[in-house]
Structures are given as C-alpha cells and as structure tokens.
Design an enzyme around this catalytic site. Structure first.
Site, short mmCIF file in Angstrom:
data_model
loop_
_atom_site.label_atom_id
_atom_site.label_comp_id
_atom_site.label_asym_id
_atom_site.label_seq_id
_atom_site.Cartn_x
_atom_site.Cartn_y
_atom_site.Cartn_z
N MET A 314 0.83 -1.20 0.00
CA MET A 314 0.00 0.00 0.00
C MET A 314 0.87 1.26 0.00
O MET A 314 0.58 2.23 -0.71
CB MET A 314 -0.94 0.02 1.21
CG MET A 314 -1.92 1.19 1.19
SD MET A 314 -2.88 1.36 2.71
CE MET A 314 -3.98 -0.04 2.59
N GLY A 315 1.93 1.24 0.78
CA GLY A 315 2.84 2.38 0.79
C GLY A 315 3.49 2.61 -0.56
O GLY A 315 3.57 3.75 -1.05
N TRP A 317 2.29 1.74 -3.40
CA TRP A 317 1.27 2.25 -4.32
C TRP A 317 1.17 3.77 -4.25
O TRP A 317 1.00 4.44 -5.28
CB TRP A 317 -0.09 1.62 -4.01
CG TRP A 317 -1.20 2.31 -4.74
CD1 TRP A 317 -1.55 2.16 -6.05
CD2 TRP A 317 -2.09 3.30 -4.22
NE1 TRP A 317 -2.60 2.99 -6.37
CE2 TRP A 317 -2.94 3.70 -5.26
CE3 TRP A 317 -2.23 3.88 -2.96
CZ2 TRP A 317 -3.94 4.65 -5.08
CZ3 TRP A 317 -3.22 4.84 -2.78
CH2 TRP A 317 -4.06 5.21 -3.83
N HIS A 318 1.31 4.34 -3.06
CA HIS A 318 1.24 5.80 -2.94
C HIS A 318 2.38 6.46 -3.71
O HIS A 318 2.24 7.58 -4.21
CB HIS A 318 1.30 6.21 -1.47
CG HIS A 318 -0.02 6.11 -0.76
ND1 HIS A 318 -0.37 5.01 -0.02
CD2 HIS A 318 -1.08 6.95 -0.69
CE1 HIS A 318 -1.59 5.19 0.49
NE2 HIS A 318 -2.04 6.35 0.09
N GLY A 319 3.52 5.80 -3.77
CA GLY A 319 4.66 6.37 -4.48
C GLY A 319 5.92 5.62 -4.12
O GLY A 319 5.99 4.95 -3.08
#
Length: 381
Positions: A314-315, A317-319
């Site tokens: 998930m982290g 995915w943010h960047g």
C-alpha cells in the site's frame, strides 16, 4: 479545470447534474447520460477549461489523451482476453498472474517513468482505474465475472466523481446500479443524501482543511487534521455527486479519529482502499500461507507477516519515494504488533471492554496515527 477544486467545476457539475436528476425522477436509466458526462469531464481533465468571460480555453494535453485511450484499449483487451482464457483453459494460475501483470503494467510504467522524468500514462485517475481493473481480473479468475462489455467497463473506469482519488467501487456493485432503475422515492432520498454530502464535503475541504493550512501543517497534528478534512471532504463530494447520477458509491471515512486500535483505524480510514487491500491482497496471501504452512504453520506469524506485506505494498502504491514506503512498513508493523498483542495478551482480554482501557487505547492509537501522517508528509526525512 481542477475537479472538486475550482468554481468552474462546481458550476459545470451542477448544471450537468440537472438532466441526471430529471432522468432519475422520471425513473429512466441514467447510464448513457452518465457516460457522456464522464467523457466531458475527461476532456476537461486534459487541459480544457471554461472561462465564463472568454468561453472555452485550453492547452490540450494530447499526450495524456493518447495515453488514456491506449490505457483503456489495453485494459479492455486484458479483461476480454482473460474472460476468454478462463472459459477455454479454466483456472490457470500462471496465466492469472500474467493478466494481473498486464493490468498493472501501465501503472508500473507510469510510476517508474516518473523517476526519470518520463511522463508515460500520465493522466488523472490511473491509480484508481488500475485498482478497479485488478479487481475485475481477480473476480474473472474466481468465476464471479464471466462477461465484460466495453461501454460498461469504460464507464466504470472513468466514472467522473470517483476518477480522481476514489472512492474505489466494485465492478459488480457498480453494474447493478447503472443497469437498474430506482423508484422515484428511493432516488429522491439519494438526491437528498447526495446534496447533504456535497455540502458537508465543501465545509470539510474549503473551510476546515483551508483553516488547517492557514495555521500551518508543519505540526503533525495539524497536518493530520488537514489531510483528513481535505481527503474526507473530497470523498464526501465524490459520493454525493455519484448519488445524483444514480450510483451509490461506498463511503470512504467513518470517524477515523475515534479508533481505539490500528485495526479499527483501517476499518474507518480510506475504507474503500483498505477493504480493497484486505480482500484482494491480504486475505489471498494469508490463505496461501495457511495452505503452504508457512512459518511452521503458525497462524499468528502468518497473519503478522501478511499485515507487513499488505501495508508495504500500500505504501509503494502511494509512491516510490522513501517516506511512502516507510509509511507502509510502519503501519504494517503496527498492525502486526496489534494482532500479536490482541491474540496473546491476557491483560488485553481482561480489560479491553473497560472505559479506562479504551480511553488509553484511543489516546495511544491517535498519536501513532498522527506520527504516521507525519512520516507520510515527507517532513520527517
């Protein structure tokens, strides 16, 4: 035109919502009209703007438009192709992962390209469209989807209220909404709820979030509140506008700062993202771990590792910046610790329902969440 930001957006969105409301009140399908409106906002997102003095102005982003068309063509081929593969070859795990990779490929190219100043597949909404596409591929493999229609797929991916930052809807639920017609009474209730959400979202985003910015977001508590009011305000407006077009997009926030532990927080914060990862990544890795008897079959260790993997992804995915990756790992570790503590601690089992314990637990959770936002902000390093 800045979606959910500029005055022009709200004027245009309000004007385009009127025919949708009329169709809903007359108990007519809003699907075709909603698709047309979403296309209009896609054009606006490519640099076309509306100046009420000078008419339409534009610096049209041709590259972005071409990449969007290429993206939709790729994802359509992925979805339709995988339906045919499953029907002819059955559940082939290697082909399943291949089609997952194909669905993810444009987003990966976009993220990696950003590091070398290559604007590839650089258009708004690619991250959230990709979530929707991966969900479709997974559910085709699971046998829940056996047909993909191009116009409906494109409408689902580009539905204008949710294209920018979600909420992340599920395809089967969305298709039920756009292919059904609600009674006048039910639709009017949705309109009332939608207008309320739009107004509340405006207060959150334009008043409260702006006030936090004026105070200064260097403080982690102020930054956390600003992030919440800005994002929750946007989400409320996105859900509200979707209601006007007959689509009951799920809510994204449920009083997250009342959470009494990290699991509770992720059941309240950015819920459509959290639930997406829960259903399509965490639970599937955990089932594989249990079947494969990873870590000696220790279910607590399996769950803890899966929490860390889930949140790290998930982290990312943010960047790909370090602070986003650390943010994911931070929450993964906290969730793993929470899981172990709640399963093993006799103190927790004895006191978890007591008011004093819940108050302390809330205070600790609130501060851990705020420190996480500080990591997320990039101000820590």
């Amino acid at each position: 035109m800045a979606m959910f930001e500029s005055l022009q957006f709200f004027i245009v969105a309000a004007a385009l919502a009127v025919p949708a409301i009329i169709l809903g009140v007359l108990e007519k399908s809003q699907k075709l009209y909603g698709g047309i409106v979403s296309f209009i906002f896609l054009i606006f997102s490519m640099g076309v703007d509306l100046d009420f003095k000078n008419g339409f102005t534009h610096e049209f982003n041709l590259n972005g438009a071409l990449f969007l068309l290429a993206y939709l063509a790729i994802e359509y081929c992925v979805a339709v192709g995988f339906v045919r593969v499953v029907k002819t070859k059955g559940r082939d795990e290697k082909l399943y992962y291949l089609f997952i990779a194909l669905a993810l490929a444009p987003l990966v190219v976009n993220k990696v390209g950003g590091f070398v100043d290559l604007k590839l597949f650089a258009f708004i909404g690619i991250s959230y469209m990709t979530f929707k596409m991966v969900q479709i591929v997974i559910e085709i493999y699971d046998g829940l989807i056996d047909e993909v229609k191009g116009p409906e797929l494109f409408y689902f991916l580009t539905f204008f209220p949710a294209i920018l930052c979600g909420p992340i809807d599920r395809s089967r639920r969305f298709m039920e909404d756009i292919n059904g017609v609600r009674s006048r009474a039910e639709y009017l209730n949705m309109v009332g709820d939608g207008l309320f959400k739009i107004c509340l979202g405006l207060v959150y985003k334009k008043v409260l979030a702006s006030a936090m910015v004026m105070i200064g977001t260097q403080n982690m508590y102020i930054y956390g509140l600003q992030l919440f009011f800005d994002f929750a305000g946007y989400s409320l407006m996105a859900v509200g506008f979707s209601y006007l077009f007959g689509v009951k997009t799920p809510d994204n926030f449920n009083q997250p700062f009342r959470s009494i532990d990290l699991k509770d927080f992720w059941n309240r914060w950015h819920m459509t993202l959290s639930f997406w990862f829960r259903d399509y990544l965490f639970s599937r890795i955990l089932r594989r771990a249990m079947r494969g008897k990873w870590f000696g079959g220790n279910k607590l260790t399996q769950a803890s590792v899966c929490f860390i993997i889930n949140m790290t992804v998930m982290g990312i995915w943010h960047g790909l910046e370090l602070h986003f990756i650390v943010y994911g790992i931070y929450h993964g570790v906290l969730l793993a610790i929470t899981e172990v503590y709640q399963k093993k601690s006799k103190f927790y089992k004895k006191h978890k329902k007591e008011k004093g314990y819940r108050l302390v637990s809330w205070f600790v959770t609130f501060n851990l969440v705020m420190f996480g936002f500080y990591i997320f902000s990039g101000q820590l390093f």
